[in-house]
Design a protein around this motif. Structure first.
Motif, mmCIF file in Angstrom:
data_model
loop_
_atom_site.group_PDB
_atom_site.id
_atom_site.type_symbol
_atom_site.label_atom_id
_atom_site.label_comp_id
_atom_site.label_asym_id
_atom_site.label_seq_id
_atom_site.Cartn_x
_atom_site.Cartn_y
_atom_site.Cartn_z
ATOM 1 N N ALA A 98 5.734 1.473 -7.713
ATOM 2 C CA ALA A 98 4.330 1.632 -8.094
ATOM 3 C C ALA A 98 3.809 0.432 -8.878
ATOM 4 O O ALA A 98 2.605 0.169 -8.885
ATOM 5 C CB ALA A 98 4.158 2.907 -8.907
ATOM 6 N N GLU A 134 -0.002 -6.598 -6.231
ATOM 7 C CA GLU A 134 -0.543 -6.821 -4.878
ATOM 8 C C GLU A 134 -0.175 -8.202 -4.353
ATOM 9 O O GLU A 134 0.147 -8.369 -3.190
ATOM 10 C CB GLU A 134 -2.062 -6.654 -4.891
ATOM 11 C CG GLU A 134 -2.706 -6.854 -3.529
ATOM 12 C CD GLU A 134 -2.329 -5.797 -2.503
ATOM 13 O OE1 GLU A 134 -2.226 -6.144 -1.311
ATOM 14 O OE2 GLU A 134 -2.123 -4.638 -2.895
ATOM 15 N N ASP A 172 0.831 -1.205 0.000
ATOM 16 C CA ASP A 172 0.000 0.000 0.000
ATOM 17 C C ASP A 172 0.869 1.260 0.000
ATOM 18 O O ASP A 172 0.505 2.268 -0.600
ATOM 19 C CB ASP A 172 -1.002 0.002 1.149
ATOM 20 C CG ASP A 172 -0.372 -0.074 2.530
ATOM 21 O OD1 ASP A 172 0.745 -0.627 2.666
ATOM 22 O OD2 ASP A 172 -1.010 0.388 3.492
ATOM 23 N N CYS A 173 2.037 1.205 0.601
ATOM 24 C CA CYS A 173 2.971 2.335 0.565
ATOM 25 C C CYS A 173 3.621 2.444 -0.810
ATOM 26 O O CYS A 173 3.724 3.539 -1.364
ATOM 27 C CB CYS A 173 4.044 2.159 1.642
ATOM 28 S SG CYS A 173 5.318 3.438 1.612
ATOM 29 N N ARG A 174 4.037 1.332 -1.366
ATOM 30 C CA ARG A 174 4.747 1.346 -2.644
ATOM 31 C C ARG A 174 3.872 1.883 -3.773
ATOM 32 O O ARG A 174 4.356 2.506 -4.699
ATOM 33 C CB ARG A 174 5.267 -0.059 -2.967
ATOM 34 C CG ARG A 174 6.313 -0.523 -1.946
ATOM 35 C CD ARG A 174 6.736 -1.944 -2.159
ATOM 36 N NE ARG A 174 7.605 -2.073 -3.302
ATOM 37 C CZ ARG A 174 8.895 -1.749 -3.326
ATOM 38 N NH1 ARG A 174 9.469 -1.259 -2.257
ATOM 39 N NH2 ARG A 174 9.606 -1.928 -4.418
ATOM 40 N N ARG A 175 2.572 1.636 -3.695
ATOM 41 C CA ARG A 175 1.676 2.115 -4.752
ATOM 42 C C ARG A 175 1.180 3.537 -4.512
ATOM 43 O O ARG A 175 0.506 4.101 -5.359
ATOM 44 C CB ARG A 175 0.506 1.152 -4.915
ATOM 45 C CG ARG A 175 0.913 -0.057 -5.742
ATOM 46 C CD ARG A 175 -0.280 -0.865 -6.181
ATOM 47 N NE ARG A 175 -0.976 -1.453 -5.048
ATOM 48 C CZ ARG A 175 -0.556 -2.517 -4.365
ATOM 49 N NH1 ARG A 175 0.561 -3.116 -4.726
ATOM 50 N NH2 ARG A 175 -1.235 -2.997 -3.370
ATOM 51 N N ASP A 176 1.495 4.115 -3.359
ATOM 52 C CA ASP A 176 1.139 5.504 -3.064
ATOM 53 C C ASP A 176 2.401 6.340 -3.298
ATOM 54 O O ASP A 176 3.283 6.441 -2.447
ATOM 55 C CB ASP A 176 0.676 5.601 -1.610
ATOM 56 C CG ASP A 176 0.266 6.990 -1.183
ATOM 57 O OD1 ASP A 176 0.714 7.982 -1.801
ATOM 58 O OD2 ASP A 176 -0.504 7.086 -0.212
ATOM 59 N N ALA A 177 2.498 6.930 -4.485
ATOM 60 C CA ALA A 177 3.735 7.604 -4.910
ATOM 61 C C ALA A 177 4.197 8.657 -3.908
ATOM 62 O O ALA A 177 5.388 8.741 -3.602
ATOM 63 C CB ALA A 177 3.551 8.223 -6.296
ATOM 64 N N ARG A 180 3.546 8.904 -0.665
ATOM 65 C CA ARG A 180 3.980 8.248 0.582
ATOM 66 C C ARG A 180 5.346 7.595 0.398
ATOM 67 O O ARG A 180 6.239 7.755 1.237
ATOM 68 C CB ARG A 180 2.924 7.213 0.975
ATOM 69 C CG ARG A 180 3.185 6.485 2.265
ATOM 70 C CD ARG A 180 2.004 5.585 2.563
ATOM 71 N NE ARG A 180 2.301 4.625 3.590
ATOM 72 C CZ ARG A 180 1.522 3.594 3.877
ATOM 73 N NH1 ARG A 180 0.399 3.399 3.210
ATOM 74 N NH2 ARG A 180 1.863 2.753 4.831
#
Length: 117
Positions: A55, A59, A19-24, A26
């Motif tokens: 990004a 999942e 969830d962090c990796r896909r929130d640029a 963050r």
């Protein structure tokens, strides 16, 4: 555990969460603008490519982490080491973190080496 080591380990664990990796935004707060990596592929890359790679992490490929530990190198600089497994591939990993002027931790170097099993 040393407070600086604990803070860097917490930041490392956050950087590995899908969830962090896909929130640029963050993820970008966790890596320094001068970030550099030697990847498990043998390729070398920097900040912009690290953002793109993070990004695109599927999942289903959440990294499993073993034996995470850290060591303070100097005041405000911590080395974190661990073994990861993602999609059946194991790697030994080392990250260097530094505390910014505002007290946040940012990774400025990372290296992944395929584990010999």
């Amino acid at each position: 555990m040393d407070d600086q080591v604990a803070a860097a380990i917490a930041a490392e664990r956050e950087s590995l969460r899908n969830d962090c990796r896909r929130d640029a935004a963050r993820f970008a707060r966790l890596i320094a603008p001068d970030f550099h990596e030697f990847g498990t592929s043998g390729r070398e890359f920097g900040y912009e490519e690290a953002l793109r790679i993070a990004a695109s992490t599927p999942e289903a490929e959440q990294a499993e982490v073993q034996d995470m530990r850290g060591m303070r190198i100097a005041d405000g600089v911590v080395m974190v080491k661990y073994t990861s497994e993602r999609a059946g591939r194991r790697a030994h990993r080392t990250s260097l973190w530094r505390r910014t002027e505002d007290g946040h931790w940012q990774m400025f170097h990372h290296q992944g080496t395929p584990a010999a099993d």
